[in-house]
Enzyme design. Structure first.
Site, PDB file in Angstrom:
ATOM      1  N   GLU A 164     -51.110  18.009  68.724  1.00  0.00           N
ATOM      2  CA  GLU A 164     -51.964  18.597  67.687  1.00  0.00           C
ATOM      3  C   GLU A 164     -53.264  19.145  68.241  1.00  0.00           C
ATOM      4  O   GLU A 164     -53.684  20.244  67.885  1.00  0.00           O
ATOM      5  CB  GLU A 164     -52.262  17.572  66.584  1.00  0.00           C
ATOM      6  CG  GLU A 164     -51.132  17.376  65.586  1.00  0.00           C
ATOM      7  CD  GLU A 164     -50.064  16.408  66.051  1.00  0.00           C
ATOM      8  OE1 GLU A 164     -50.250  15.792  67.126  1.00  0.00           O
ATOM      9  OE2 GLU A 164     -49.054  16.255  65.347  1.00  0.00           O
ATOM     10  N   HIS A 174     -49.338   8.659  55.436  1.00  0.00           N
ATOM     11  CA  HIS A 174     -48.824   9.952  54.955  1.00  0.00           C
ATOM     12  C   HIS A 174     -49.235  10.235  53.511  1.00  0.00           C
ATOM     13  O   HIS A 174     -48.511  10.910  52.794  1.00  0.00           O
ATOM     14  CB  HIS A 174     -47.291   9.999  55.035  1.00  0.00           C
ATOM     15  CG  HIS A 174     -46.722   9.991  56.418  1.00  0.00           C
ATOM     16  ND1 HIS A 174     -46.658   8.862  57.199  1.00  0.00           N
ATOM     17  CD2 HIS A 174     -46.176  10.980  57.167  1.00  0.00           C
ATOM     18  CE1 HIS A 174     -46.094   9.165  58.364  1.00  0.00           C
ATOM     19  NE2 HIS A 174     -45.792  10.437  58.366  1.00  0.00           N
TER      20      HIS A 174
HETATM   21  C1  LIG Z   1     -49.478  12.772  65.282  1.00  0.00           C
HETATM   22  C2  LIG Z   1     -48.243  13.052  64.520  1.00  0.00           C
HETATM   23  N1  LIG Z   1     -47.743  14.309  64.512  1.00  0.00           N
HETATM   24  C3  LIG Z   1     -46.624  14.595  63.823  1.00  0.00           C
HETATM   25  C4  LIG Z   1     -45.959  13.622  63.137  1.00  0.00           C
HETATM   26  C5  LIG Z   1     -44.702  13.937  62.341  1.00  0.00           C
HETATM   27  N2  LIG Z   1     -43.548  13.362  63.002  1.00  0.00           N
HETATM   28  C6  LIG Z   1     -43.032  12.172  62.631  1.00  0.00           C
HETATM   29  S1  LIG Z   1     -41.780  11.680  63.607  1.00  0.00           S
HETATM   30  C7  LIG Z   1     -41.888  13.057  64.544  1.00  0.00           C
HETATM   31  C8  LIG Z   1     -40.982  13.260  65.699  1.00  0.00           C
HETATM   32  C9  LIG Z   1     -41.179  12.229  66.728  1.00  0.00           C
HETATM   33  O1  LIG Z   1     -40.343  12.466  67.799  1.00  0.00           O
HETATM   34  P1  LIG Z   1     -40.153  11.391  68.936  1.00  0.00           P
HETATM   35  O2  LIG Z   1     -41.477  10.929  69.424  1.00  0.00           O
HETATM   36  O3  LIG Z   1     -39.224  11.964  69.926  1.00  0.00           O
HETATM   37  O4  LIG Z   1     -39.489  10.162  68.177  1.00  0.00           O
HETATM   38  P2  LIG Z   1     -38.057  10.115  67.468  1.00  0.00           P
HETATM   39  O5  LIG Z   1     -38.281  10.504  66.044  1.00  0.00           O
HETATM   40  O6  LIG Z   1     -37.153  11.032  68.162  1.00  0.00           O
HETATM   41  O7  LIG Z   1     -37.649   8.693  67.575  1.00  0.00           O
HETATM   42  C10 LIG Z   1     -42.902  13.895  64.079  1.00  0.00           C
HETATM   43  C11 LIG Z   1     -43.255  15.200  64.654  1.00  0.00           C
HETATM   44  C12 LIG Z   1     -46.512  12.320  63.152  1.00  0.00           C
HETATM   45  N3  LIG Z   1     -45.953  11.320  62.470  1.00  0.00           N
HETATM   46  N4  LIG Z   1     -47.629  12.062  63.853  1.00  0.00           N
END
Ligand SMILES: Cc1ncc(C[n+]2csc(CCOP(=O)(O)OP(=O)(O)O)c2C)c(N)n1
Ligand SMILES: [Mg+2]
Lengths: 340, 329
Positions: B65, B134
């Site tokens: 971000e 959220h």
């Molecule tokens: C700082 C932040 N940015 C965006 C999000 C929205 N978000 C929630 S889960 C996710 C994907 C996370 O991917 P990863 O770290 O690979 O974990 P996975 O879901 O694959 O287990 C995103 C972008 C968030 N929760 N926090």
């Protein structure tokens, strides 16, 4: 990367690599993974049905990571988790009933139903929370590791984070600081290849996440995250490094979620192909471990494993019943716990 | 103004239309964000744009971000008009330094040599038990910072009209979308239209009391107003639409007429938008007030997960109705 698929490895090779565990331990691993799987299958069902409010991110397909890593920890070690954290919570010994009740938003939940799936805390287990903010837990784990070393209490801290989280500043900054400060920390990356719909490969030049650890001067290894014994053996080394010498490690576990990003998202057909999902289902950490244990110990163990499945199912069913019948907090209790 | 034969579309469709029209109109408009490319965004906000705009203009970012917000700011200083989609306002906090120290201050610090024509888009508000990470509003934190425009629409029509104006703004805009609008169908006129920034909307005309409501509180206030009308109480409901700049004039004029003011804000009570609006009315129209100004705000606690507690922490139509009855009594 000179890494082999779990299935490709012979038993001799596994024993030689120091991965193979004794039968009791193997049964423990199997039980832990089965409990997480059955817990989440039930939770997903109750989300669909609407009796669990909010949304959940299931860990189905990735259970070997949490179980393998947490199997290498002591009770006093600190853990930070992610938005996909039920597996971490259960593997750290949080009560299944309490975790389930938290998902239902009930008073008997781990934190009184005020957090839900993405905010599960349990001080008695040194569990510093699942987290709604990607990479949000990584600096916290480093802080816990700092406190441990400061107070010379001898534990370590572990932080789980996704592949997507490794592109967040909180991860990258913490990686460096942990190495620079020699913190007793293990950062475990669950590389399931996607961050929601975004393939890691589309937003990252090098696919080798371990290089990030190497770059800051931290021990780093990549393992088959669907092989609980391999995860465990490597985690043990990282844990020993942290506990014995206060040296941090980065442990990258290659895995895959065989379900949608959150319950309700299509499993495939949008950003993943069905073929890809099917191929990973063939590498399911639980089904394959069962097969392997039967190969290793003979048909007699099959009965035990079936019984474990059954017991896990019963435990989940009673956690669901408990949660369904548990009361909510009174609305006005929302005002508590803002300040001490 | 909208008419009965306006078509009904969802809030998300309104956002899609605004983006599509503005991207067609101005090749300098690009979108940064997680998953906003081929998949169409986590809420579907860029759905349908991929074929037309492609990866050059819909930039799927890693979860970085701070970096992609800062990039958007830099790109705006170098001639683009980026829309930076931060998904939930909570994730904007990881980029808050870039927003406060760079975007908001560039025009000022550079003595007007540079400016940041960009839009920071994020979802806000308590909705469907999303839990403490959220569900926040947080616009008051950004209202405090000079140089930022803060927009909080309350209808699909305004989502479209205000987003288009925000994209055309030469100053950085925080465009904050209440999640309750996303899947709700509402009347939106066909074709292009702009809703000006800094202009409040009088959603309902009344004589007995004025309500100024923000975001989802507009819907709640209108529901309360309908019910109050059955008891012979006619309230005027005003949606400021943009919190910075604030259309004081419309609010003050209403208070001069009704002599009573209730301000409703889902954001936590301390230093929220309602506090600012109430203060302005005290400064500008104190002599007209027949009763103390009343505020209904989000509780001074985080938004909890469990449904009964989640409902408790924000004003409800019933509480609004009750408060108006007490105010006019
Ligand atoms: C700082 C932040 N940015 C965006 C999000 C929205 N978000 C929630 S889960 C996710 C994907 C996370 O991917 P990863 O770290 O690979 O974990 P996975 O879901 O694959 O287990 C995103 C972008 C968030 N929760 N926090
Ligand atoms: Mg991932």
């Amino acid at each position: 990367m000179k890494r082999k698929k779990a299935q490709d490895k012979t038993r001799g090779e596994r024993a030689e690599a120091g991965c193979e565990v004794d039968e009791d331990r193997a049964l423990d691993f199997y039980r832990s993974m089965a409990r997480v799987r059955k817990f989440e299958e039930a939770a997903a069902q109750y989300v669909r049905e609407g009796s669990i409010p909010g949304f959940i991110h299931a860990y189905i397909g990735e259970e070997a990571v949490a179980v393998g890593v947490c199997g290498a920890l002591e009770p006093g070690d600190y853990v930070t988790s992610t938005h996909r954290g039920h597996g971490h919570a259960l593997s750290r010994g949080l009560s299944m009933k309490s975790v389930m009740a938290e998902l239902w938003g009930k008073r008997d939940g781990t934190n009184l139903g005020r957090g839900g799936s993405m905010h599960i805390f349990d001080a008695s287990r040194h569990f510093l929370g699942t987290n709604g903010i990607v990479a949000g837990g990584v600096p916290l784990a480093a802080g816990a590791a700092f406190a441990i070393r400061y107070k010379k209490t001898g534990q370590i801290a572990v932080s789980f984070v996704g592949d997507g989280g490794t592109n967040h500043g909180a991860f990258l900054e913490t990686l460096n600081i942990a190495a620079a400060f020699d913190l007793p920390l293990v950062i475990v990356v669950e590389n399931n290849l996607y961050a929601t719909s975004t393939p890691y490969a589309c937003v990252t030049k090098t696919q080798d996440i371990a290089l990030r650890g190497t770059a800051v001067g931290m021990a780093a290894e990549t393992v088959d995250g669907n092989d609980v014994e391999e995860v465990h053996a490597t985690a043990r080394k990282a844990v020993a490094r942290a506990r014995g010498g206060s040296r941090p490690s980065l442990l990258v576990c290659q895995t895959y979620r065989t379900v949608g990003h959150y319950e309700g998202e299509p499993v495939a057909g949008t950003y993943r192909t069905w073929e890809e999902v099917e191929a990973w289902k063939q590498k399911d950490p639980i089904i394959n471990y069962k097969k392997r244990l039967i190969e290793r110990y003979g048909a007699t163990i099959a009965e035990q494993l079936d019984r474990i499945d059954e017991e896990a199912g019963q435990e989940v069913a009673s956690a669901v019943e408990f949660s369904r019948n548990a009361p909510f907090c009174a609305p006005v209790e929302a005002t508590e716990h803002v300040y001490g | 103004m909208f008419t009965d034969n306006d078509r009904q579309i969802t809030g998300i469709q309104a956002i899609q239309e605004a983006l599509a029209e503005e991207m067609r109109r101005d090749p300098n408009v690009v979108v940064f964000g997680e998953g906003i490319g081929e998949r169409g965004g986590c809420f579907g906000q860029t759905k349908g744009l991929w074929n037309e705009c492609g990866p050059e203009r819909l930039i799927d970012t890693p979860i970085s971000e701070l970096a992609f917000t800062g990039m958007g700011i830099g790109a705006s200083m170098a001639g683009l008009r980026p829309v930076i989609d931060l998904m939930y306002i909570e994730f904007m906090m990881d980029a808050a330094g870039q927003v406060v120290h760079q975007a908001a201050k560039v025009r000022y610090m550079s003595g007007g040599q540079f400016h940041c024509p960009l839009v920071l888009v994020a979802a806000i508000g308590r909705y469907n038990n999303a839990g403490p990470h959220h569900s926040g509003c947080y616009y008051p934190m950004f209202m405090h910072v000079p140089g930022l425009i803060v927009v909080v629409p309350s209808s699909a029509r305004d989502l479209k009209g205000l987003l288009k104006s925000s994209i055309r703004s030469d100053d950085p805009v925080l465009f904050l979308e209440h999640k309750s609008l996303f899947s709700k169908k509402m009347a939106v006129p066909e074709g292009e239209f702009l809703t000006p920034l800094g202009q409040a909307n009088v959603c309902r005309v009344g004589t007995d009391a004025s309500i100024v409501a923000i975001g989802q509180m507009v819907e709640y206030s209108l529901a309360a107003a309908t019910s109050l009308a059955k008891n012979g109480i006619e309230v005027e409901v005003i949606d400021p639409r943009t919190l910075v700049p604030l259309d004081e004039e419309t609010v003050v004029r209403s208070v001069q007429k009704t002599r009573r003011l209730l301000v409703i804000d889902e954001a936590h009570e301390t230093c929220n938008a309602a506090a600012e609006i109430a203060t302005r009315v005290i400064e500008k129209a104190f002599d007209y007030l027949d009763a103390p100004i009343v505020r209904l705000s989000g509780a001074k606690v985080h938004v909890p997960y469990a449904p009964p507690m989640e409902q408790f922490v924000a004003p409800s139509p019933e509480r609004i109705e009750q408060t108006v009855k007490e105010l006019v009594a």
